[in-house]
Design a protein around this motif. Sequence first.
Motif, mmCIF file in Angstrom:
data_model
loop_
_atom_site.group_PDB
_atom_site.id
_atom_site.type_symbol
_atom_site.label_atom_id
_atom_site.label_comp_id
_atom_site.label_asym_id
_atom_site.label_seq_id
_atom_site.Cartn_x
_atom_site.Cartn_y
_atom_site.Cartn_z
ATOM 1 N N ILE A 51 -29.987 25.617 75.392
ATOM 2 C CA ILE A 51 -30.133 27.065 75.204
ATOM 3 C C ILE A 51 -30.602 27.338 73.778
ATOM 4 C CG2 ILE A 51 -28.362 27.588 76.917
ATOM 5 C CD1 ILE A 51 -26.444 28.206 74.592
ATOM 6 N N HIS A 91 -21.801 29.553 81.099
ATOM 7 C CA HIS A 91 -22.366 30.419 80.062
ATOM 8 C C HIS A 91 -23.168 31.564 80.682
ATOM 9 C CE1 HIS A 91 -23.941 31.632 76.214
ATOM 10 N NE2 HIS A 91 -25.191 31.412 76.600
ATOM 11 N N GLU A 92 -23.950 31.249 81.710
ATOM 12 C CA GLU A 92 -24.757 32.285 82.353
ATOM 13 C C GLU A 92 -23.892 33.294 83.100
ATOM 14 O OE1 GLU A 92 -28.876 29.722 83.145
ATOM 15 O OE2 GLU A 92 -27.368 29.898 84.740
ATOM 16 N N LYS A 93 -22.795 32.824 83.674
ATOM 17 C CA LYS A 93 -21.953 33.707 84.486
ATOM 18 C C LYS A 93 -20.959 34.499 83.647
ATOM 19 C CE LYS A 93 -19.004 33.722 88.613
ATOM 20 N NZ LYS A 93 -19.844 34.709 89.323
ATOM 21 N N LEU A 113 -23.857 25.235 81.341
ATOM 22 C CA LEU A 113 -24.880 26.277 81.409
ATOM 23 C C LEU A 113 -24.508 27.354 82.411
ATOM 24 C CD1 LEU A 113 -27.622 27.324 80.477
ATOM 25 C CD2 LEU A 113 -28.668 25.953 82.295
ATOM 26 N N HIS A 114 -24.005 26.958 83.577
ATOM 27 C CA HIS A 114 -23.679 27.947 84.600
ATOM 28 C C HIS A 114 -22.477 28.804 84.206
ATOM 29 C CE1 HIS A 114 -25.999 25.468 87.835
ATOM 30 N NE2 HIS A 114 -26.786 26.208 87.084
#
Length: 379
Positions: free
Chosen positions: A56, A35-37, A32-33
């Motif tokens: 997500i 993907h977010e970054k 997730l991190h």
Amino acid sequence: MSRAFLVVLDSVGCGNAPDAASFGDAGSNTLLHIHEKVGLKMPNLMRLGLGQAMGIDAPAAQGLHGVATEVSQGKDTPSGHWELSGVPVPWDWLYFPDTAPSFPPEIVEEVASFCGTDGILGNCHASGTVIIEQLGEEHMRSGKPICYTSADSVFQIAAHEESFGQERLQALCQHMAPMLHAMNVGRVISRPFVGEDAASFKRTKNRHDYAMQVPSPTLLDWAKADGRATYGVGKIGDIFSGRGLDETRKGFDDALMVHLSDLVDEAPDGALVFANFVEFDSLYGHTRDPEGYAAHLEWFDAEIGRIMAKLRDDDLMLFTADHGNDPTWGGTDHTREQVPVLAVGAGVKDIGQVMFVDVAASVADYLGLSEHGPGRNFL
């Protein structure tokens, strides 16, 4: 007769482990991190249900998908792989303190005695790529091996393949393994490197893990006992000390992808192929490189899409991970996380949250093996 391909994306966790706080990792989430970054474009695994495993918004999954939770008290490679193969770790590992020095005098003395030196270099927690840059030149001048550890139960020895010698390094690690295993240190790892100076040092593919023996039969043993062909791709042979394997194929991840592709073409009916792709962890997780990690995930997805297209109608290919290594997290160590479970060849199904041992049971039942261990079949 059906075949099974169990593929571990080393360190590709998806957060939310119920006991993450006890490991100092509450809030870590590798996928997730990243993907977010950075953003992730992984159409093949997303199609199976990776987005659902990540939590997500994603199109409806077209494969089996869920997440798995570990019970072994570690966030390391042997714990994860042993439990995925049906054997939770029945003891507590020894972890070296994050101090300088990290190792007790008797270990240092034994290494130095074997090498004929008046000490070692390192003796601390460190990133393997960083420590050879910092100490590689001194190692080449002095002949002292570079010894370091991490948050895992591991004793790693780095040495130059030419000035120290590859065979000498392996002999040193093999010599130290019984002493360290008796202390419940999970692995002794040789970390050879080449290069002329700090700017050019580079680790080679000749790494070797000297792991403790698995305490009871695993999925690989169950398959072999039933007369099935068994293959290890990557460091599977090291993790299981060669046990339960007919053949091991090693190399960097690009070579491992070729090996996996070849085995989809060549493995006989009823075969079990167990693969580990390590560079997510070794090159991008420990070095805290989310951009590099994302690029490697996208490379893997593109390559595995071509391989999945070659699977037979009765093949199972199951993807999972052994722990997390969130490149946006503090420090340089693994993170305690749940892991995705995705499969092609098992229909469309949301399995929710399962246990690591359920992976072994499911693969065993798919292959029709006599044993399936303590887990339950989620297929």
